[in-house]
Design a protein around this motif. Structure first.
Motif, mmCIF file in Angstrom:
data_model
loop_
_atom_site.group_PDB
_atom_site.id
_atom_site.type_symbol
_atom_site.label_atom_id
_atom_site.label_comp_id
_atom_site.label_asym_id
_atom_site.label_seq_id
_atom_site.Cartn_x
_atom_site.Cartn_y
_atom_site.Cartn_z
ATOM 1 N N THR A 197 0.847 -1.193 0.000
ATOM 2 C CA THR A 197 0.000 0.000 0.000
ATOM 3 C C THR A 197 0.878 1.237 0.000
ATOM 4 O O THR A 197 1.782 1.364 0.827
ATOM 5 N N THR A 198 0.601 2.161 -0.912
ATOM 6 C CA THR A 198 1.326 3.421 -0.966
ATOM 7 C C THR A 198 0.579 4.457 -0.139
ATOM 8 O O THR A 198 -0.596 4.748 -0.404
ATOM 9 N N LEU A 199 1.258 5.009 0.869
ATOM 10 C CA LEU A 199 0.659 6.053 1.698
ATOM 11 C C LEU A 199 0.920 7.434 1.126
ATOM 12 O O LEU A 199 0.030 8.292 1.093
ATOM 13 N N LEU B 99 3.848 0.690 2.417
ATOM 14 C CA LEU B 99 3.721 -0.471 3.298
ATOM 15 C C LEU B 99 4.031 -1.729 2.501
ATOM 16 O O LEU B 99 3.535 -1.913 1.389
ATOM 17 N N LEU B 100 4.856 -2.596 3.091
ATOM 18 C CA LEU B 100 5.249 -3.843 2.438
ATOM 19 C C LEU B 100 4.823 -5.027 3.300
ATOM 20 O O LEU B 100 5.226 -5.123 4.468
ATOM 21 N N PRO B 101 4.026 -5.939 2.776
ATOM 22 C CA PRO B 101 3.720 -7.151 3.537
ATOM 23 C C PRO B 101 4.994 -7.970 3.742
ATOM 24 O O PRO B 101 5.713 -8.255 2.787
ATOM 25 N N GLY C 240 0.074 -11.290 9.391
ATOM 26 C CA GLY C 240 -0.059 -10.061 8.611
ATOM 27 C C GLY C 240 0.994 -9.029 8.930
ATOM 28 O O GLY C 240 0.741 -7.824 8.817
ATOM 29 N N HIS C 241 2.177 -9.474 9.310
ATOM 30 C CA HIS C 241 3.256 -8.528 9.608
ATOM 31 C C HIS C 241 3.553 -7.661 8.382
ATOM 32 O O HIS C 241 3.520 -8.125 7.245
ATOM 33 N N GLN C 242 3.817 -6.367 8.633
ATOM 34 C CA GLN C 242 4.174 -5.457 7.553
ATOM 35 C C GLN C 242 5.360 -4.593 7.969
ATOM 36 O O GLN C 242 5.592 -4.344 9.159
ATOM 37 N N SER C 243 6.129 -4.163 6.976
ATOM 38 C CA SER C 243 7.236 -3.240 7.167
ATOM 39 C C SER C 243 6.936 -1.966 6.386
ATOM 40 O O SER C 243 5.968 -1.907 5.617
ATOM 41 N N VAL C 244 7.745 -0.945 6.595
ATOM 42 C CA VAL C 244 7.527 0.352 5.954
ATOM 43 C C VAL C 244 8.786 0.738 5.203
ATOM 44 O O VAL C 244 9.880 0.763 5.780
ATOM 45 N N LEU C 245 8.643 1.058 3.921
ATOM 46 C CA LEU C 245 9.767 1.484 3.097
ATOM 47 C C LEU C 245 9.638 2.971 2.796
ATOM 48 O O LEU C 245 8.606 3.426 2.300
ATOM 49 N N LEU C 246 10.703 3.716 3.114
ATOM 50 C CA LEU C 246 10.792 5.140 2.770
ATOM 51 C C LEU C 246 11.765 5.299 1.620
ATOM 52 O O LEU C 246 12.849 4.707 1.625
ATOM 53 N N THR C 247 11.397 6.108 0.653
ATOM 54 C CA THR C 247 12.277 6.414 -0.469
ATOM 55 C C THR C 247 12.228 7.906 -0.704
ATOM 56 O O THR C 247 11.157 8.472 -0.963
ATOM 57 N N ALA C 248 13.384 8.567 -0.599
ATOM 58 C CA ALA C 248 13.443 10.015 -0.791
ATOM 59 C C ALA C 248 14.879 10.409 -1.087
ATOM 60 O O ALA C 248 15.823 9.873 -0.499
ATOM 61 N N ALA C 249 15.037 11.349 -2.013
ATOM 62 C CA ALA C 249 16.355 11.894 -2.341
ATOM 63 C C ALA C 249 17.352 10.790 -2.669
ATOM 64 O O ALA C 249 18.503 10.816 -2.225
ATOM 65 N N ASP C 250 16.893 9.787 -3.446
ATOM 66 C CA ASP C 250 17.742 8.661 -3.852
ATOM 67 C C ASP C 250 18.251 7.847 -2.667
ATOM 68 O O ASP C 250 19.269 7.156 -2.765
#
Length: 294
Positions: free
Chosen positions: A178-180, A186-188, A195-205
């Protein structure tokens, strides 16, 4: 002062709710770890082991904020003195004071991502009697698979957590990736719980992976195939861990339980197997331990 890292305009703040020794020997928690594994883990993360060889771990949440905008909180810590984690974790937690030190008011939090429903990750989600959402303006995000497993994870969750969030209109159920925002996804990563999930941040390369309990000790970075005895499905957890570490490499890992909140992950890993061999010997969680919330 809480530790921070920045990615472009995004600030990620590590919030330590508490810390203490784990309730069982680490050799039982990671029964396949060898003496060589432990020696390397202790060399790289010496603060994770006490003088008498016990596993010492922090309990963290992370606040994500772009500029002076609203806050996304990842996990809700161990909670107050009467929280579900009280039977085994070092409550009361200090998350409210950590938020204040970071300049964050609970009303500024508009999203709470619950990586999973173990008790050391939900403690401040709902507080008081009767229970109310601690963050009054926030949507609480939970994977559908985790919600469906809530009663199996802990019989008190439907009434103690899910019902108050639903009554307040603050529970948001998501299905899969899911893209917030353009920078927050959000990554399953199932296996530790369904239903564990992790969170991926991507910014400024740059990238940061907020792992939840995808890994809980540095020994699982030394050897990501090592299972943790409190994973509900150790094969699935191992596959999730290998896939995430392989796919998002290099990245900065933001972890709840390693002694350093931000850990670089610079080295390539082998391509994860599509059908990992079955683990043997130990992967049955006793009901009493699962209820403890790890």
């Amino acid at each position: 002062m809480p530790l921070r890292r920045t990615l472009g305009s995004i600030t990620v703040t590590a919030l330590t709710d508490g810390e203490g020794a784990f309730f069982q020997p680490r050799e039982e928690a990671f029964p396949h770890a060898t003496a060589a594994h432990w020696a390397e883990a202790d060399r790289r993360d010496p603060a994770s082991v006490t003088a008498d060889g016990r596993w010492w771990l922090p309990f963290r949440s992370f606040a994500i904020r772009s500029g002076d905008g609203p806050v996304t909180l990842v996990d809700a810590g161990i909670g107050p003195v009467d929280a579900p984690a009280a039977s085994w974790a070092p409550v009361p937690g200090r998350l409210p004071a950590e938020l204040a030190a970071a300049g964050i008011d609970p009303v500024d939090v508009d999203t709470v991502v619950l990586t999973h429903l173990h008790s050391d990750h939900i403690g401040w989600a709902v507080t008081g009697t009767p229970g109310r959402p601690h963050f009054p303006n926030a949507s609480y995000l939970l994977q559908r698979a985790e919600l469906e497993a809530a009663e199996a994870i802990n019989p008190g969750l439907p009434a103690g957590l899910v019902a108050p969030l639903r009554a307040a209109g603050q529970l948001r159920v998501v299905d899969g990736e899911t893209t917030l925002t353009p920078a927050v996804r959000l990554l399953p990563t199932p296996g530790h719980t369904p239903g564990h999930q992790s969170v991926l941040l991507t910014a400024a390369d740059e990238r940061m992976l907020l792992t939840g309990d995808l890994l809980v000790h540095l020994v699982q970075l030394i050897d990501p195939t090592l299972a943790y005895v409190h994973e509900v499905d150790p094969d699935e957890a191992r596959a999730s861990r290998l896939t995430a570490l392989h796919t998002h490499n290099p990245t900065l890992l933001a972890t709840p339980h390693l002694s350093t909140p931000f850990t670089p992950h610079p080295h390539p890993l082998p391509t994860p197997p599509t059908s990992p061999p079955r683990l043997v010997d130990h992967e049955v969680i006793a009901p009493t331990r699962r209820a403890r919330g790890q």
